[in-house]
Design a protein around this motif. Structure first.
Motif, PDB file in Angstrom:
ATOM      1  N   ASP A 177       1.272   3.798   1.940  1.00  0.00           N
ATOM      2  CA  ASP A 177       1.847   2.460   2.002  1.00  0.00           C
ATOM      3  C   ASP A 177       1.075   1.580   1.021  1.00  0.00           C
ATOM      4  OD1 ASP A 177       2.473  -0.199   2.684  1.00  0.00           O
ATOM      5  OD2 ASP A 177       2.741   0.272   4.807  1.00  0.00           O
ATOM      6  N   THR A 178       1.655   1.355  -0.139  1.00  0.00           N
ATOM      7  CA  THR A 178       0.965   0.659  -1.218  1.00  0.00           C
ATOM      8  C   THR A 178       0.693  -0.803  -0.874  1.00  0.00           C
ATOM      9  OG1 THR A 178       2.141   2.123  -2.743  1.00  0.00           O
ATOM     10  CG2 THR A 178       1.044   0.215  -3.705  1.00  0.00           C
ATOM     11  N   ALA A 179       1.686  -1.488  -0.329  1.00  0.00           N
ATOM     12  CA  ALA A 179       1.562  -2.918  -0.069  1.00  0.00           C
ATOM     13  C   ALA A 179       0.500  -3.225   0.981  1.00  0.00           C
ATOM     14  CB  ALA A 179       2.908  -3.486   0.366  1.00  0.00           C
ATOM     15  N   ARG A 180       0.441  -2.434   2.051  1.00  0.00           N
ATOM     16  CA  ARG A 180      -0.517  -2.693   3.126  1.00  0.00           C
ATOM     17  C   ARG A 180      -1.885  -2.085   2.865  1.00  0.00           C
ATOM     18  NH1 ARG A 180       4.244  -1.721   6.045  1.00  0.00           N
ATOM     19  NH2 ARG A 180       4.894  -3.483   7.352  1.00  0.00           N
ATOM     20  N   GLY A 181      -1.977  -1.159   1.926  1.00  0.00           N
ATOM     21  CA  GLY A 181      -3.216  -0.409   1.794  1.00  0.00           C
ATOM     22  C   GLY A 181      -3.428   0.467   3.005  1.00  0.00           C
ATOM     23  N   ALA A 182      -2.421   1.285   3.314  1.00  0.00           N
ATOM     24  CA  ALA A 182      -2.433   2.068   4.552  1.00  0.00           C
ATOM     25  C   ALA A 182      -1.868   3.455   4.321  1.00  0.00           C
ATOM     26  CB  ALA A 182      -1.630   1.354   5.639  1.00  0.00           C
ATOM     27  N   GLY A 200      11.300  -1.103  -1.605  1.00  0.00           N
ATOM     28  CA  GLY A 200      10.617  -1.844  -0.552  1.00  0.00           C
ATOM     29  C   GLY A 200      11.259  -1.785   0.822  1.00  0.00           C
ATOM     30  N   GLN A 201      12.285  -0.944   1.003  1.00  0.00           N
ATOM     31  CA  GLN A 201      12.932  -0.858   2.307  1.00  0.00           C
ATOM     32  C   GLN A 201      12.268   0.164   3.233  1.00  0.00           C
ATOM     33  OE1 GLN A 201      17.303  -0.821   2.231  1.00  0.00           O
ATOM     34  NE2 GLN A 201      17.217  -1.450   0.094  1.00  0.00           N
ATOM     35  N   ARG A 235       5.895 -11.064   5.190  1.00  0.00           N
ATOM     36  CA  ARG A 235       4.875 -11.569   4.271  1.00  0.00           C
ATOM     37  C   ARG A 235       4.988 -10.803   2.961  1.00  0.00           C
ATOM     38  NH1 ARG A 235       0.092  -8.606   3.717  1.00  0.00           N
ATOM     39  NH2 ARG A 235      -0.096  -6.784   5.059  1.00  0.00           N
ATOM     40  N   GLN A 236       4.245 -11.268   1.971  1.00  0.00           N
ATOM     41  CA  GLN A 236       4.287 -10.631   0.661  1.00  0.00           C
ATOM     42  C   GLN A 236       2.871 -10.338   0.197  1.00  0.00           C
ATOM     43  OE1 GLN A 236       5.074 -12.821  -3.253  1.00  0.00           O
ATOM     44  NE2 GLN A 236       7.035 -11.812  -2.909  1.00  0.00           N
ATOM     45  N   PRO A 259       9.080  -2.189   6.532  1.00  0.00           N
ATOM     46  CA  PRO A 259       8.920  -2.950   5.285  1.00  0.00           C
ATOM     47  C   PRO A 259       8.138  -4.235   5.517  1.00  0.00           C
ATOM     48  CG  PRO A 259      11.150  -3.157   6.135  1.00  0.00           C
ATOM     49  CD  PRO A 259      10.464  -2.159   7.013  1.00  0.00           C
ATOM     50  N   MET A 260       7.844  -4.937   4.437  1.00  0.00           N
ATOM     51  CA  MET A 260       7.038  -6.147   4.535  1.00  0.00           C
ATOM     52  C   MET A 260       7.822  -7.317   5.130  1.00  0.00           C
ATOM     53  SD  MET A 260       4.166  -5.086   3.570  1.00  0.00           S
ATOM     54  CE  MET A 260       3.189  -6.571   3.343  1.00  0.00           C
ATOM     55  N   ALA A 261       9.152  -7.242   5.158  1.00  0.00           N
ATOM     56  CA  ALA A 261       9.975  -8.276   5.761  1.00  0.00           C
ATOM     57  C   ALA A 261      11.111  -7.626   6.545  1.00  0.00           C
ATOM     58  CB  ALA A 261      10.541  -9.213   4.695  1.00  0.00           C
TER      59      ALA A 261
END
Length: 399
Positions: free
Chosen positions: A233-238, A161-162, A199-200, A190-192
């Protein structure tokens, strides 16, 4: 002229096509794509690649200490043959990305042993020497891999996640902490940030499964013919598009937010972010520059035009239970996807590996054609789209 899919033009402007095919149960482009299972594997799989003869290759996640097999599949019949292996100790092997170099050698990303990449030398008979020593080490979470035009291998840090993305020279070496033959070229934001502020993205799925956080921002990687690097980018859907100089150094802007590491690329480098891409994992490019993506958490395949938005090509239909983790009995589970992770374009054919992870649309994963829970002998599969692509896939490695 806009690139096309199944005879219909992909939109030139994102705002005009963002919702061109987003009704959940409506067929995209006027007629629905469909998939059929080509092969089922006794171990979970993730990465997928292929050769010029139309064969497909992947690596099975065998239980430790059994060596993890490298398999070749006949692209038409789906028959499986073991052609090599990677070590499975210490710990359990965790292979994901797999690709060929220009000489026919295989490279496999493995998050085991602190993150390594294996190189398997090709034999004259089409088999591969078993790997014994990592070709590169110190790549925590390594996931997708891709070669650039100069023979350097690029990979991201996956579920750590970095957002780190490394470039590894042709001789291999070590990334963290010595950076011998390897460079951390940039980070996807990253997300943070470094203070833990952000955010998560949390995946919700049927009870009793708990909410499942998704921190992964540097997943699949692929190059286009211009030498630009795309990162899923899996977390953002990007999907990010990263511009590189001819020597492989970064051209895309960095340093837009001082609370992140200084080599973090700016958000302006996002090509597209769209709900259809939620859970995007592996990506593959065709010769027109379209990006074909496996949206694993949605059991879907999505295509992104070079300068446009996302269009859904396929998604599992809802079953009688109102879920998308299996087909209705009359339809058969050999025509659905079960957490697709890695698309591969072999000419005008699109195939995808599936790992049957227990996430979102694929939960509970005890349903369907395969079952990645312990004890199953049907834990992964490869499915191919029944329709041919209008544009052939980009030959790899890109030169």
């Amino acid at each position: 002229m806009n690139p096309t899919v199944f005879g219909a033009p992909l939109c030139a402007l994102a705002i005009t096509c963002s919702f061109a095919a987003v009704a959940d149960d409506s067929p995209p482009f006027g007629r629905a794509a469909s998939f059929t299972t080509l092969a089922i594997t006794p171990y979970a799989i993730e990465g997928l690649t292929g050769d010029s003869a139309g064969n497909l290759y992947t690596t099975g996640r065998a239980p430790s200490p059994e060596p993890c097999p490298v398999w070749r599949f006949d692209g038409q019949q789906g028959t499986r043959a073991q052609v090599g292996s990677i070590p499975n100790t210490p710990g359990a092997c965790n292979p994901s990305g797999i690709t060929f170099d220009a000489y026919g050698n295989l490279y496999i990303a493995d998050a085991n042993m602190g993150g390594v990449v294996w190189k398997l030398q090709r034999n004259a008979d089409g088999t591969y020497l078993a790997a014994t020593t990592p070709w590169v080490s110190g790549v925590p979470g390594t996931n997708g891999i891709a070669f650039d035009r100069d023979g350097n291998l690029w990979t991201g840090d996956g579920t750590t996640g970095q957002g780190r993305v490394w470039r590894i020279g042709a001789q291999g070496g070590s990334c963290e902490p010595t950076f011998s033959g390897c460079k951390e070229v940039f980070r996807v934001q990253p997300m943070a940030n470094t203070a833990g502020v952000g955010r998560q993205a949390s995946t919700l799925q049927p009870a009793p499964a708990a909410a499942n956080p998704q921190p992964l921002v540097a997943n699949g990687v692929a190059f286009n013919e211009a030498g630009e690097l795309y990162v899923a980018d899996t977390a953002r859907g990007a999907i990010w598009r990263v511009r590189l100089a001819p020597d492989g150094e970064l051209r895309s802007a960095t340093g837009c937010d001082s609370t992140f590491k200084s080599n973090t690329i700016c958000l302006e480098n996002i090509l597209v972010a769209h709900p259809l891409l939620e859970g995007v994992d592996g990506i593959a490019l065709d010769r027109a520059g379209n990006v074909w993506a496996a949206a694993n958490e949605r059991n879907a395949i999505v295509v992104v035009a070079k300068e446009a938005s996302a269009i859904e090509v396929f998604r599992n239909p809802a079953n009688a239970a109102g879920l998308r983790n299996s087909a209705d009995a009359a339809l058969g589970n050999d025509h659905i996807l079960e957490l697709p992770t890695s698309p591969f374009l072999a000419g005008k054919r699109l195939c995808a590996a599936q790992s049957d992870g227990n996430r979102r649309d694929n939960s509970p994963n005890s349903a369907g054609e395969i079952n990645n829970n312990n004890g199953s002998d049907k834990r992964g599969k490869i499915s191919c789209m029944d329709q041919r692509l209008p544009v052939p896939g980009l030959e790899l490695p890109v030169r």
